[in-house]
Design a protein around this motif. Structure first.
Motif, PDB file in Angstrom:
ATOM      1  N   ILE A   1       0.802  -1.240   0.000  1.00 26.50           N
ATOM      2  CA  ILE A   1       0.000   0.000   0.000  1.00 26.50           C
ATOM      3  C   ILE A   1       0.837   1.294   0.000  1.00 26.50           C
ATOM      4  O   ILE A   1       0.471   2.270  -0.647  1.00 26.50           O
ATOM      5  CB  ILE A   1      -1.021  -0.019   1.166  1.00 26.50           C
ATOM      6  N   ASP A   2       1.967   1.297   0.713  1.00 26.68           N
ATOM      7  CA  ASP A   2       2.741   2.543   0.782  1.00 26.68           C
ATOM      8  C   ASP A   2       3.973   2.525  -0.127  1.00 26.68           C
ATOM      9  O   ASP A   2       4.840   3.393  -0.010  1.00 26.68           O
ATOM     10  CB  ASP A   2       3.150   2.825   2.236  1.00 26.68           C
ATOM     11  N   MET A   3       4.025   1.547  -1.018  1.00 20.81           N
ATOM     12  CA  MET A   3       5.189   1.480  -1.916  1.00 20.81           C
ATOM     13  C   MET A   3       4.993   2.391  -3.131  1.00 20.81           C
ATOM     14  O   MET A   3       3.872   2.739  -3.485  1.00 20.81           O
ATOM     15  CB  MET A   3       5.418   0.034  -2.380  1.00 20.81           C
ATOM     16  N   MET A   4       6.117   2.734  -3.767  1.00 16.87           N
ATOM     17  CA  MET A   4       6.054   3.501  -5.009  1.00 16.87           C
ATOM     18  C   MET A   4       6.048   2.493  -6.175  1.00 16.87           C
ATOM     19  O   MET A   4       6.628   1.405  -6.053  1.00 16.87           O
ATOM     20  CB  MET A   4       7.280   4.411  -5.158  1.00 16.87           C
ATOM     21  N   PRO A   5       5.446   2.864  -7.319  1.00 22.74           N
ATOM     22  CA  PRO A   5       5.405   1.919  -8.450  1.00 22.74           C
ATOM     23  C   PRO A   5       6.782   1.387  -8.847  1.00 22.74           C
ATOM     24  O   PRO A   5       6.914   0.226  -9.225  1.00 22.74           O
ATOM     25  CB  PRO A   5       4.794   2.768  -9.579  1.00 22.74           C
ATOM     26  N   GLU A   6       7.824   2.220  -8.742  1.00 24.96           N
ATOM     27  CA  GLU A   6       9.170   1.774  -9.162  1.00 24.96           C
ATOM     28  C   GLU A   6       9.714   0.647  -8.269  1.00 24.96           C
ATOM     29  O   GLU A   6      10.643  -0.060  -8.663  1.00 24.96           O
ATOM     30  CB  GLU A   6      10.140   2.950  -9.173  1.00 24.96           C
ATOM     31  N   GLU A   7       9.125   0.489  -7.085  1.00 17.70           N
ATOM     32  CA  GLU A   7       9.584  -0.561  -6.174  1.00 17.70           C
ATOM     33  C   GLU A   7       8.909  -1.914  -6.444  1.00 17.70           C
ATOM     34  O   GLU A   7       9.216  -2.894  -5.790  1.00 17.70           O
ATOM     35  CB  GLU A   7       9.307  -0.154  -4.725  1.00 17.70           C
ATOM     36  N   LEU A   8       7.944  -1.920  -7.379  1.00 13.72           N
ATOM     37  CA  LEU A   8       7.166  -3.138  -7.620  1.00 13.72           C
ATOM     38  C   LEU A   8       7.710  -3.920  -8.809  1.00 13.72           C
ATOM     39  O   LEU A   8       8.247  -3.336  -9.750  1.00 13.72           O
ATOM     40  CB  LEU A   8       5.701  -2.768  -7.893  1.00 13.72           C
ATOM     41  N   SER A   9       7.523  -5.241  -8.776  1.00 15.42           N
ATOM     42  CA  SER A   9       7.901  -6.077  -9.926  1.00 15.42           C
ATOM     43  C   SER A   9       6.821  -5.948 -11.000  1.00 15.42           C
ATOM     44  O   SER A   9       5.746  -5.374 -10.746  1.00 15.42           O
ATOM     45  CB  SER A   9       8.010  -7.525  -9.482  1.00 15.42           C
ATOM     46  N   GLY A  10       7.098  -6.507 -12.206  1.00 20.54           N
ATOM     47  CA  GLY A  10       6.142  -6.425 -13.316  1.00 20.54           C
ATOM     48  C   GLY A  10       4.776  -7.002 -12.961  1.00 20.54           C
ATOM     49  O   GLY A  10       3.740  -6.384 -13.223  1.00 20.54           O
ATOM     50  N   GLY A  11       4.784  -8.177 -12.324  1.00 22.92           N
ATOM     51  CA  GLY A  11       3.526  -8.822 -11.947  1.00 22.92           C
ATOM     52  C   GLY A  11       2.769  -8.020 -10.897  1.00 22.92           C
ATOM     53  O   GLY A  11       1.540  -7.904 -10.957  1.00 22.92           O
ATOM     54  N   MET A  12       3.531  -7.460  -9.948  1.00 20.94           N
ATOM     55  CA  MET A  12       2.886  -6.655  -8.895  1.00 20.94           C
ATOM     56  C   MET A  12       2.259  -5.391  -9.489  1.00 20.94           C
ATOM     57  O   MET A  12       1.149  -4.998  -9.128  1.00 20.94           O
ATOM     58  CB  MET A  12       3.914  -6.266  -7.819  1.00 20.94           C
ATOM     59  N   ARG A  13       2.980  -4.791 -10.416  1.00 24.85           N
ATOM     60  CA  ARG A  13       2.436  -3.583 -11.068  1.00 24.85           C
ATOM     61  C   ARG A  13       1.123  -3.902 -11.776  1.00 24.85           C
ATOM     62  O   ARG A  13       0.183  -3.115 -11.733  1.00 24.85           O
ATOM     63  CB  ARG A  13       3.415  -3.055 -12.116  1.00 24.85           C
ATOM     64  N   LYS A  14       1.126  -5.060 -12.446  1.00 21.36           N
ATOM     65  CA  LYS A  14      -0.092  -5.447 -13.176  1.00 21.36           C
ATOM     66  C   LYS A  14      -1.241  -5.629 -12.195  1.00 21.36           C
ATOM     67  O   LYS A  14      -2.373  -5.200 -12.448  1.00 21.36           O
ATOM     68  CB  LYS A  14       0.197  -6.751 -13.941  1.00 21.36           C
ATOM     69  N   ARG A  15      -0.960  -6.240 -11.047  1.00 18.00           N
ATOM     70  CA  ARG A  15      -2.010  -6.459 -10.036  1.00 18.00           C
ATOM     71  C   ARG A  15      -2.516  -5.119  -9.481  1.00 18.00           C
ATOM     72  O   ARG A  15      -3.715  -4.936  -9.290  1.00 18.00           O
ATOM     73  CB  ARG A  15      -1.463  -7.306  -8.887  1.00 18.00           C
ATOM     74  N   ILE A  16      -1.578  -4.191  -9.239  1.00 19.48           N
ATOM     75  CA  ILE A  16      -1.992  -2.883  -8.713  1.00 19.48           C
ATOM     76  C   ILE A  16      -2.825  -2.137  -9.764  1.00 19.48           C
ATOM     77  O   ILE A  16      -3.833  -1.500  -9.436  1.00 19.48           O
ATOM     78  CB  ILE A  16      -0.762  -2.036  -8.300  1.00 19.48           C
ATOM     79  N   ALA A  17      -2.384  -2.245 -11.028  1.00 21.61           N
ATOM     80  CA  ALA A  17      -3.150  -1.593 -12.097  1.00 21.61           C
ATOM     81  C   ALA A  17      -4.560  -2.175 -12.171  1.00 21.61           C
ATOM     82  O   ALA A  17      -5.537  -1.447 -12.367  1.00 21.61           O
ATOM     83  CB  ALA A  17      -2.428  -1.755 -13.432  1.00 21.61           C
ATOM     84  N   LEU A  18      -4.657  -3.477 -11.963  1.00 20.09           N
ATOM     85  CA  LEU A  18      -5.978  -4.124 -11.980  1.00 20.09           C
ATOM     86  C   LEU A  18      -6.796  -3.661 -10.763  1.00 20.09           C
ATOM     87  O   LEU A  18      -7.997  -3.386 -10.880  1.00 20.09           O
ATOM     88  CB  LEU A  18      -5.824  -5.648 -11.993  1.00 20.09           C
ATOM     89  N   ALA A  19      -6.113  -3.522  -9.628  1.00 13.50           N
ATOM     90  CA  ALA A  19      -6.814  -3.044  -8.421  1.00 13.50           C
ATOM     91  C   ALA A  19      -7.360  -1.638  -8.655  1.00 13.50           C
ATOM     92  O   ALA A  19      -8.482  -1.310  -8.261  1.00 13.50           O
ATOM     93  CB  ALA A  19      -5.856  -3.046  -7.232  1.00 13.50           C
ATOM     94  N   ARG A  20      -6.568  -0.792  -9.340  1.00 15.57           N
ATOM     95  CA  ARG A  20      -7.021   0.580  -9.624  1.00 15.57           C
ATOM     96  C   ARG A  20      -8.236   0.562 -10.551  1.00 15.57           C
ATOM     97  O   ARG A  20      -9.131   1.400 -10.429  1.00 15.57           O
ATOM     98  CB  ARG A  20      -5.876   1.383 -10.254  1.00 15.57           C
ATOM     99  N   THR A  21      -8.234  -0.404 -11.470  1.00 13.35           N
ATOM    100  CA  THR A  21      -9.380  -0.533 -12.368  1.00 13.35           C
ATOM    101  C   THR A  21     -10.630  -0.979 -11.597  1.00 13.35           C
ATOM    102  O   THR A  21     -11.730  -0.517 -11.858  1.00 13.35           O
ATOM    103  CB  THR A  21      -9.047  -1.575 -13.471  1.00 13.35           C
ATOM    104  N   LEU A  22     -10.408  -1.866 -10.619  1.00 15.17           N
ATOM    105  CA  LEU A  22     -11.539  -2.456  -9.889  1.00 15.17           C
ATOM    106  C   LEU A  22     -12.157  -1.521  -8.861  1.00 15.17           C
ATOM    107  O   LEU A  22     -13.291  -1.735  -8.444  1.00 15.17           O
ATOM    108  CB  LEU A  22     -11.079  -3.723  -9.157  1.00 15.17           C
ATOM    109  N   ILE A  23     -11.410  -0.508  -8.459  1.00 12.23           N
ATOM    110  CA  ILE A  23     -11.859   0.285  -7.305  1.00 12.23           C
ATOM    111  C   ILE A  23     -13.167   1.013  -7.585  1.00 12.23           C
ATOM    112  O   ILE A  23     -13.938   1.290  -6.670  1.00 12.23           O
ATOM    113  CB  ILE A  23     -10.745   1.235  -6.823  1.00 12.23           C
ATOM    114  N   LEU A  24     -13.445   1.285  -8.869  1.00  9.13           N
ATOM    115  CA  LEU A  24     -14.712   1.943  -9.193  1.00  9.13           C
ATOM    116  C   LEU A  24     -15.833   0.927  -9.465  1.00  9.13           C
ATOM    117  O   LEU A  24     -16.920   1.296  -9.879  1.00  9.13           O
ATOM    118  CB  LEU A  24     -14.542   2.869 -10.398  1.00  9.13           C
TER     119      LEU A  24
END
Lengths: 255, 250
Positions: free
Chosen positions: B143-166
């Motif tokens: 939750i408090d990490m910056m995108p640059e600290e995430l791996s490719g798979g984690m970024r994809k999951r976070i991007a999906l989470a951002r899509t799902l939030i609405l």
């Protein structure tokens, strides 16, 4: 100038005019992004204050030291504070500050928006229902319009302080006498036009940086090109605005 | 993925006779498709065949030259901006590059769409929604990490989470597993199925990763030469004798 270069110039001029018109259309209609405007004001001020301050101080000091022998040769040494203050406030500080901001802020905006463009962050903002033009462009342009005049005022003060030190390196002048000499010569007719033109400098730097970044193409190479061309174009436009401002001041007799 | 379409009801998206070109380059010519409610539709085609252009037209990031696109019953090609923004709340978009905002933490990335649409949502509610989607994608600790600290798979999951939030009704996936290793790609495909089960979404998935296609597709549309060349289930298309179709499945 060859034909294709001329065509590119016209095309670019048309696009930037459209971009500017969009800024005016969207900038004064809700929703207003005050929080982001405040963030950008802080970022611009924070990024450039130190540099602008140091440059202002050095300008004041150097111009005073270099003007001293000529003034002394004409027996007008006592006029040194007044002459230096007028040239600093009217011309040198606003233009030097604008050039520093063109380099620092123009390139930073161009690179930031350019990288957001090529990594689809601007598209992501749009699909999440945020108007990226309002959020990214309007806030940055307004922030540079607000902050550059403020930076100019600060640089004026620091430059005059540098000039005071410069004067005292050659002769001995008290601070009271120095300020008296400055404010006897310096009028609102000197200060106000320089502040007004720095609003336009801020507008030009903001709009050019945003335009170059917002329409970045060709991946990371395009980001570098956007940052670079933002600085070149903004620097050029600062001189054009300065020329126009000088002509207008001359016509309406603010001299 | 089973072909059981008993839950499928009405058309969530209808694309009719869409034409899109860039100068001389015609990308979509008289292209049509429909996405049923609750369906996972995969659009399969070679690189540069116009798949991404198609979903960008569907979300309104690009305007087709001709044709009509109806999303949840509303024609979007003639829709004004305010309406389009409202419609986009119901349609999520997962970018190929993830498009996470570099300057924001994961929390801020997830909060960004929320504060646009639900300005009066309380702080507690925002925190609850952020944690809910993060837990769903299995990355609550980021939750408090910056995108640059995430791996490719984690970024994809976070991007999906951002899509799902609405809580969208439709999700458009632009090559969701491209650039990921097969195991991570499989994890993302499984996550897409979980999302569909939990949020009851309909999806258009752009992909050439056949593992992802096999796992997620209820139906496949083959986009070749700017047209809908063939349509069918994974098994139907795999058995096709057409060489251009077989090339994808071999």
């Amino acid at each position: 100038m060859n034909k294709s270069l001329f065509k590119t110039f016209l095309h670019e001029t048309g696009e930037i005019s459209y971009f500017t018109a969009r800024f005016f259309r969207e900038g004064f209609r809700p929703r207003y992004e005050f929080a982001e405007l405040f963030n950008q004001c802080f970022a611009i001020g924070n990024k450039t204050l130190g540099l602008v301050g140091i440059t202002g101080f050095i300008m004041g000091l150097v111009i005073t030291i270099q003007s001293h022998p000529s003034m002394q040769a004409f027996g007008a040494e006592s006029w040194l504070p007044a002459v230096v203050s007028v040239s600093l406030v009217r011309e040198i500080v606003p233009v030097i500050t604008a050039l520093i901001c063109a380099g620092k802020i123009g390139s930073s905006i161009g690179a930031e928006l350019g990288s957001m463009k090529v990594t689809e962050q601007i598209d992501a903002m749009e699909v999440s229902g945020t108007n990226p033009f309002k959020y990214l462009v309007v806030t940055r342009v307004f922030a540079s319009m607000l902050m550059i005049p403020l930076l100019v005022i600060i640089a004026d003060a620091v430059g005059l302080w540098g000039a005071y030190i410069g004067v005292n390196m050659k002769t001995e002048v008290s601070f009271d006498l120095y300020t008296n000499q400055i404010f006897q010569k310096l009028t609102f007719g000197d200060v106000i036009p320089s502040i007004i033109k720095s609003f336009f400098f801020g507008f030009a730097i903001g709009i050019i940086g945003c335009y170059k970044g917002y329409y970045t193409r060709n991946g990371t190479q395009g980001v570098g090109r956007a940052a670079n061309s933002a600085v070149v174009a903004a620097t050029f436009v600062v001189f054009i605005i300065d020329l126009i401002a000088a002509q207008i001041a001359d016509i309406i007799d603010i001299t | 993925m089973s072909d059981d379409n008993t839950q499928i009801k009405e058309d969530a998206i209808v694309v009719s006779h869409v034409h899109k070109s860039f100068g001389e380059n015609v990308v979509l010519r008289d292209f049509s498709l429909s996405l049923k409610e609750g369906e996972n539709l995969v659009v399969l085609g070679k690189s540069g065949s116009g798949k991404s252009v198609l979903i960008k037209c569907i979300i309104g990031l690009m305007q087709p030259d001709k044709g009509s696109i109806c999303v949840l019953g509303d024609e979007i090609t003639t829709m004004e901006q305010t309406k389009l923004d409202e419609m986009r709340v119901r349609v999520g978009f997962l970018f190929q590059s993830n498009a996470l905002y570099d300057s924001m933490t994961v929390r801020e990335n997830l909060e960004f769409p929320l504060r646009r649409h639900w300005a009066k949502t309380s702080r507690e509610e925002v925190d609850r929604l952020v944690m809910e989607v993060l837990e769903h994608v299995g990355l609550a600790e980021a939750i408090d990490m910056m995108p640059e600290e995430l791996s490719g798979g984690m970024r994809k999951r976070i991007a999906l989470a951002r899509t799902l939030i609405l809580k969208p009704k439709i999700i458009l996936y632009d090559e969701p597993t491209t650039g990921l290793d097969p195991i991570t790609g499989k994890g993302i495909s499984q996550l897409m199925l979980n999302v569909q089960a939990k949020y009851n979404t309909s999806s258009i998935i752009i992909s050439h990763d056949m593992n992802c296609v096999k796992m997620t597709a209820n139906r496949i549309v083959m986009l070749i030469d700017g047209k809908c060349y063939a349509t069918g289930t994974y098994d139907e298309l795999m058995k096709s004798g057409d060489k251009r179709i077989k090339d994808f499945f071999d």
